[in-house]
Design an enzyme around this catalytic site. Structure first.
Site, PDB file in Angstrom:
ATOM      1  N   ASP A 128      57.408  33.881  33.165  1.00 26.63           N
ATOM      2  CA  ASP A 128      57.377  32.490  32.716  1.00 26.63           C
ATOM      3  C   ASP A 128      55.952  31.949  32.762  1.00 26.63           C
ATOM      4  O   ASP A 128      55.328  31.937  33.826  1.00 26.63           O
ATOM      5  CB  ASP A 128      58.279  31.625  33.609  1.00 26.63           C
ATOM      6  CG  ASP A 128      59.754  31.947  33.429  1.00 26.63           C
ATOM      7  OD1 ASP A 128      60.203  31.967  32.279  1.00 26.63           O
ATOM      8  OD2 ASP A 128      60.438  32.180  34.444  1.00 26.63           O
ATOM      9  N   ASP A 133      50.085  32.833  36.092  1.00 27.52           N
ATOM     10  CA  ASP A 133      49.634  31.506  35.681  1.00 27.52           C
ATOM     11  C   ASP A 133      49.671  30.498  36.817  1.00 27.52           C
ATOM     12  O   ASP A 133      49.237  29.362  36.635  1.00 27.52           O
ATOM     13  CB  ASP A 133      50.498  30.981  34.526  1.00 27.52           C
ATOM     14  CG  ASP A 133      51.923  30.646  34.992  1.00 27.52           C
ATOM     15  OD1 ASP A 133      52.553  31.527  35.623  1.00 27.52           O
ATOM     16  OD2 ASP A 133      52.405  29.531  34.715  1.00 27.52           O
ATOM     17  N   ASP A 170      53.532  38.325  35.770  1.00 23.14           N
ATOM     18  CA  ASP A 170      54.516  37.266  35.823  1.00 23.14           C
ATOM     19  C   ASP A 170      55.071  37.077  34.408  1.00 23.14           C
ATOM     20  O   ASP A 170      54.458  37.497  33.423  1.00 23.14           O
ATOM     21  CB  ASP A 170      53.856  35.981  36.326  1.00 23.14           C
ATOM     22  CG  ASP A 170      54.850  34.858  36.510  1.00 23.14           C
ATOM     23  OD1 ASP A 170      55.937  35.109  37.054  1.00 23.14           O
ATOM     24  OD2 ASP A 170      54.547  33.735  36.090  1.00 23.14           O
TER      25      ASP A 170
END
Length: 354
Positions: free
Chosen positions: A28, A225, A26
């Protein structure tokens, strides 16, 4: 330990960049936040790539096209090609193309990433509900997306046009904090129309399919995250995952994770790619005086032992904070079974400074 029956983070005697051929990362909250590189990300990714691991950047953010994302990564110090970037715009465009003939008009509520991805699939982006679109697609359009764009979507959807969404992340991290994501915008249109979109992005199968088709990964590790997108997406795809604590998920949320949100591994940041992961072991010699419920509910990692006592999660010992968190995860997830742990973890997390 199976992906569907995880009761604690797994260990690995090998560095993760050696144990897996491809990292599906990922962006961001993992590689950058608000456009700036997260601490240790650049050096960790370069080391993993130089050691032979393929790096693929998988993002639910449909705003920017792959070449723009790749250029940004390269500027940050992580050389990347457009082919290394997989976006939810690409996944939703494939989903639409599977259902509509080439040349179909698609009303775009979002940014250039969506328009470019649609053209790659032989579809024609349009800007108005009066352009006779065959579908509506909605993706993150940045903080400047005008309210009138939602109105255009509603006009078309209320005429019976099928609605697609790149993703439904409610929030997105920025340099100033957490801001509304595409999921929040999707809710506006859902409330106004009563319709339900077909969604492509993580954690749903269309995104995983797009990623595997584009990378050819054989033994992939998802790195993210967010529990409800990255980790659940790995769960749905039947692959392992690494949660890094640099984005939206905090320790308390991790302890409360239900099975589909439980990562294989947990680490502070992307340095976790370059190391093995310590084992979490069941501890059978926990005394009743320590307050443990039963002799099988205690788990150790590093110098820590975690268990359920007095209706709360209890942590004894000393050592690295992450080891304590891993032990707590095992105790919490075992206690919760197929549900979400509701035990008080405040004192235990305070010991770890988390």
């Amino acid at each position: 330990m199976s992906q569907q029956n995880r009761t604690g983070p797994s260990g690995s005697t090998r560095a993760l960049n050696e144990a897996y051929d491809t990292a599906l990362l990922d962006l961001d909250g993992v590689v950058y936040a608000g456009g700036e590189a997260i601490a240790y990300a650049v050096e960790s990714l370069n080391t993993a790539r130089d050691a032979g691991m393929r790096l693929a950047y998988v993002t639910n953010n449909a705003l920017r096209p792959p070449d723009t994302v790749a250029a940004h990564l390269t500027e940050l110090g992580v050389p990347a090609d457009p082919a290394d970037v997989i976006t939810s715009a690409q996944a939703v465009s494939r989903l639409i193309a599977d259902q509509l003939p080439q040349g179909s008009k698609v009303l775009v509520i979002g940014g250039d990433g969506l328009r470019i991805a649609l053209r790659e699939r032989g579809l024609v982006p349009v800007e108005s509900a009066d352009d006779d679109p065959a579908a509506v697609v909605q993706g993150y359009g940045g903080p400047g997306l005008a309210w009138g764009r939602f109105a255009e979507a509603c006009y078309a959807i209320n005429r019976g046009v099928p609605w697609f969404a790149s993703n439904t992340d409610l929030t997105i991290p920025s340099a100033r904090g957490i801001m509304p994501g595409n999921g929040a915008a999707v809710e506006v249109v859902r409330i106004a129309t009563g319709a339900e979109p077909q969604v492509a992005g993580k954690p749903l199968p269309p995104m995983h399919r797009e990623t595997i088709l584009r990378t050819g990964a054989k033994h992939a590790l998802v790195v993210g995250d967010r529990l409800d997108t990255d980790i659940e997406g790995a769960f749905n795809g039947g692959v392992d995952s690494l949660l890094v604590l640099t984005g939206v998920t905090d320790a308390a949320q991790l302890l409360a994770a239900e099975p589909r949100h439980r990562p294989t591994y947990v680490d502070a940041d992307l340095r976790g790619l370059l190391t093995g992961q310590p084992e979490v072991t069941e501890v059978t010699a926990v005394t009743e005086a320590a307050g443990a419920v039963g002799a099988t509910g205690a788990f150790g990692c590093g110098g820590w032992t975690a268990y359920v006592g007095g209706g709360a999660l209890v942590l004894d010992g000393d050592g690295a904070a992450l080891d304590g968190l891993r032990a707590l995860c095992a105790a919490a997830w075992t206690d919760a079974g197929d549900g979400s742990c509701t035990r008080d973890a405040g004192k235990a997390l305070a010991k770890l400074g988390l």
